[in-house]
Design an enzyme around this catalytic site. Structure first.
Site, mmCIF file in Angstrom:
data_model
loop_
_atom_site.group_PDB
_atom_site.id
_atom_site.type_symbol
_atom_site.label_atom_id
_atom_site.label_comp_id
_atom_site.label_asym_id
_atom_site.label_seq_id
_atom_site.Cartn_x
_atom_site.Cartn_y
_atom_site.Cartn_z
ATOM 1 N N GLU A 112 0.866 -1.172 0.000
ATOM 2 C CA GLU A 112 0.000 0.000 0.000
ATOM 3 C C GLU A 112 0.909 1.232 0.000
ATOM 4 O OE1 GLU A 112 -2.733 0.457 3.297
ATOM 5 O OE2 GLU A 112 -3.535 2.300 2.421
ATOM 6 N N LYS A 120 4.242 0.289 9.581
ATOM 7 C CA LYS A 120 4.352 1.591 8.923
ATOM 8 C C LYS A 120 3.791 2.706 9.792
ATOM 9 C CE LYS A 120 2.915 0.038 4.893
ATOM 10 N NZ LYS A 120 2.417 -0.025 3.522
ATOM 11 N N ARG A 159 5.394 -13.246 9.280
ATOM 12 C CA ARG A 159 6.004 -11.963 8.955
ATOM 13 C C ARG A 159 7.349 -11.871 9.647
ATOM 14 N NH1 ARG A 159 2.388 -8.012 9.269
ATOM 15 N NH2 ARG A 159 3.832 -6.318 9.568
HETATM 16 P P1 ATP Z 1 2.533 -2.491 7.919
HETATM 17 O O1 ATP Z 1 2.056 -3.370 9.021
HETATM 18 O O2 ATP Z 1 3.952 -2.076 8.057
HETATM 19 O O3 ATP Z 1 1.629 -1.354 7.613
HETATM 20 P P2 ATP Z 1 1.412 -3.788 5.705
HETATM 21 O O4 ATP Z 1 1.257 -5.252 5.644
HETATM 22 O O5 ATP Z 1 0.181 -3.017 5.966
HETATM 23 O O6 ATP Z 1 2.585 -3.445 6.691
HETATM 24 P P3 ATP Z 1 1.649 -3.475 2.930
HETATM 25 O O7 ATP Z 1 2.153 -2.336 2.153
HETATM 26 O O8 ATP Z 1 0.214 -3.805 2.842
HETATM 27 O O9 ATP Z 1 2.056 -3.199 4.409
HETATM 28 O O10 ATP Z 1 2.526 -4.775 2.663
HETATM 29 C C1 ATP Z 1 2.832 -5.240 1.387
HETATM 30 C C2 ATP Z 1 3.187 -6.687 1.459
HETATM 31 O O11 ATP Z 1 4.314 -6.867 2.298
HETATM 32 C C3 ATP Z 1 2.068 -7.514 2.034
HETATM 33 O O12 ATP Z 1 1.897 -8.660 1.232
HETATM 34 C C4 ATP Z 1 2.538 -7.877 3.403
HETATM 35 O O13 ATP Z 1 2.072 -9.125 3.789
HETATM 36 C C5 ATP Z 1 4.053 -7.866 3.252
HETATM 37 N N1 ATP Z 1 4.675 -7.517 4.529
HETATM 38 C C6 ATP Z 1 4.484 -6.413 5.259
HETATM 39 N N2 ATP Z 1 5.170 -6.460 6.401
HETATM 40 C C7 ATP Z 1 5.858 -7.639 6.393
HETATM 41 C C8 ATP Z 1 6.751 -8.286 7.308
HETATM 42 N N3 ATP Z 1 7.110 -7.716 8.455
HETATM 43 N N4 ATP Z 1 7.247 -9.476 6.951
HETATM 44 C C9 ATP Z 1 6.911 -10.051 5.792
HETATM 45 N N5 ATP Z 1 6.060 -9.515 4.894
HETATM 46 C C10 ATP Z 1 5.541 -8.317 5.190
HETATM 47 MG MG MG Z 2 -1.501 -3.690 4.393
#
Ligand code: ATP
Ligand code: MG
Length: 565
Positions: free
Chosen positions: A34, A270, A260
């Protein structure tokens, strides 16, 4: 060295799917960030996994911006994400997609669900919807609007799109089962009114699809075969499948969850990272202390080291916290092999060699890498006045201190043996201002013809022929291994655990003159000190600035040795 083929549980599933000719033998993955922040090292795990699988199986990996929530999303983040994925070493060619390009299609899918009696407009307030939802132990209560006719729902949905209602007045909900043990299946919200302009679609839309609705359909639209996501989405999988089944999409990707990445001494959400930036606790998303890819790049981490780290941690199904030491070990390993050596003095102490002519300079040849002659060598100037590291000298040295002390002899790396004869102090403060030594001309190159041994070799630079530099030393950004959990325990903000000493700036460092021309971003091992990188942002021709990437001490490797691994 050839890499052993990875055999994590996801690759095992995909190999089986291919054998069964599922998805016509295709493998299509996607990385779906995102654009509401910069990528962090956790995202790197997902990028390496998704792009890595596509490469291993000669499939494809899409870069898809999951931009269905306009608040907080921006083109700045889109550009930063693209730069980071490329830097990490992956290329998506023309496979760049935006969920926002599917808004019309998603809307049509929603109409289809309403017409089929599988979704309805609910006019409870957000609070009431929450109250009706029930808990893990109690079933939910049906909304009084649940039996609204398809016609009425269609009419309301169209008017929601047309902007007739205020935020929160109505939502579109799936009609599934308010008694389901899975809370995600209790008539989840699929669309909400949000009168916020979108960075790509402007004010074309005032209703936006929820993640659960947009994500599975975006996957299906793009023909994804394996939709890899983190464990917290495990309970969303039945909804993912329900939506695609009800809409009978031609493609039904398989969602697979993996753990994760959590890393000690930092945070990875984030929201928290944005908080650090917003509160000015770091200089920005690319502050070298941040766990963002932009921060790590600026700090001097290499993409190779990060990819190796992602390979080392592997992909599993149970959550764990990875030690920051492992990441630093991978960085150190890579730099040890590739970074040229140099000499630099961070906290200078003046040395005057009394028996060396004042007008003389000579040059010593120093290899750029001790194990790799292919990296060449350089000339280092030597003169009567030098700088050494303050802590390489002790006036009242204990027996075990092998470096310079009154009456003791040490080797100056690549140059001569010197012996300390006299210590000069500031009369008022008592601070040591310079030390006087003699050198042995017979030890040119650092070896005595009489085979006399010294117990230490120290680094140095010529005082008149060195380059001034500033050096930023970084330490852990947090004082505790798990700031999020500690904050919860203590009932404080996680920012209470920011390490106040995570940045130390040294302004009067002296480095080899050859480094004056070092390009921004170039990395060196400063002998005996660690790995350093010319800061790509704040370093300039007038003022050279280095970031410490990582120290030389490798506690991870030592731990492994001790454990016999
Ligand atoms: P955040 O919790 O930091 O906001 P998010 O999952 O909302 O992270 P996205 O931009 O939606 O952030 O993530 C993009 C992709 O990266 C998703 O498929 C998510 O599963 C993966 N991702 C995010 N954080 C991690 C992590 N700590 N380890 C592995 N994959 C991750
Ligand atoms: Mg997300």
């Amino acid at each position: 060295m050839a890499k052993p083929p990875s055999t994590d549980f996801i690759r095992v599933i995909i190999t089986k799917d291919l054998q069964a000719n599922k998805h016509d033998g295709r493998v299509a993955t996607r990385f779906p960030p995102e654009p509401n922040g910069y990528l962090h090292i956790g995202h790197a795990k997902s990028i390496c996994l998704n792009f890595g699988i596509a490469a291993d199986y000669k499939g494809t990996c899409n870069l898809r911006f999951d931009d269905t929530d306009p608040s907080g999303e921006s083109i700045e983040y889109v550009d930063a994400i693209k730069a980071d994925v490329r830097w990490l070493g992956f290329e998506w060619n023309d496979r760049e997609f935006f969920a926002s390009d599917y808004f019309e299609q998603l809307y049509q899918y929603a109409l289809q669900l309403i017409k089929a009696g599988k979704a309805y407009i609910c006019s409870l307030s957000p609070d009431e919807i929450r109250e009706h939802r029930g808990t893990l132990t109690e079933p939910g209560k049906e909304s009084p609007y649940r039996n609204r006719s398809a016609e009425e729902s269609l009419d309301l949905f169209e008017r929601m799109r047309a902007g007739e209602f205020a935020d929160g007045a109505h939502v579109l909900r799936a009609r599934i089962d308010m008694a389901s043990p899975n809370l995600n299946m209790r008539d989840p919200v699929l669309y909400r009114i949000k009168k916020v302009p979108h960075y790509r679609t402007g004010d074309q839309w005032c209703i936006y699809p929820m993640y659960d609705f947009a994500h599975c359909l975006s996957d299906a639209i793009e023909g994804i075969t394996h939709s890899l996501c983190t464990l917290e989405f495990e309970n969303n999988r039945p909804l993912y499948d329900w939506i695609l089944d009800e809409l009978k999409t031609p493609c039904h990707p398989q969602q697979i969850e993996f753990a994760r990445l959590n890393l000690s001494y930092t945070v990875m959400s984030k929201r928290m990272l944005a908080d650090l930036v917003g509160k000015g606790l770091v200089s920005g998303w690319s502050d070298p202390r941040m766990p963002t890819l932009a921060g790590m790049r600026r700090r001097g981490y290499t993409p190779d080291a990060i990819r190796t780290f992602c390979e080392r941690i592997g992909v599993a199904k149970n959550d764990s916290v990875v030690d920051m030491e492992l990441l630093e070990h991978c960085v150190r390993d890579d730099l040890n092999e590739h970074a040229p050596r140099a000499m630099a003095v961070l906290r200078p102490l003046k040395v005057i060699i009394d028996n060396y002519p004042a007008d003389k300079t000579e040059e010593f040849d120093a290899p750029n890498h001790p194990q790799d002659p292919g990296m060449g060598s350089r000339k280092i100037p030597f003169s009567r006045e030098l700088y050494i590291e303050q802590d390489d000298f002790l006036e009242d040295a204990p027996k075990k201190f092998f470096r310079l002390a009154p009456g003791r002899e040490v080797r100056l790396r690549y140059a001569y043996f010197i012996k300390c004869e006299q210590v000069i102090k500031d009369k008022k403060t008592g601070e040591i201002t310079e030390i006087h030594c003699t050198y042995d001309p017979e030890t040119r190159g650092g070896y005595a013809p009489d085979n006399r041994k010294v117990k230490a070799t120290i680094h140095w630079v010529s005082a008149p022929l060195c380059q001034e530099a500033e050096v930023r030393l970084y330490d852990r950004l947090f004082t505790v291994a798990n700031p999020g959990a500690e904050a919860e325990k203590a009932g404080t903000e996680f920012t209470a655990f920011v390490n106040p000493d995570s940045l130390e700036t040294l302004t009067s460092c002296k480095v080899e003159p050859g480094l004056a021309q070092a390009a921004p971003g170039s990395r060196y091992q400063f002998e005996r000190l660690g790995y350093f990188c010319v800061d790509p942002v704040d370093s300039s021709e007038d003022s050279l600035l280095f970031n410490r990437i990582v120290t030389l001490r490798d506690t991870w490797a030592k731990m492994q040795e001790k454990d016999g691994k």
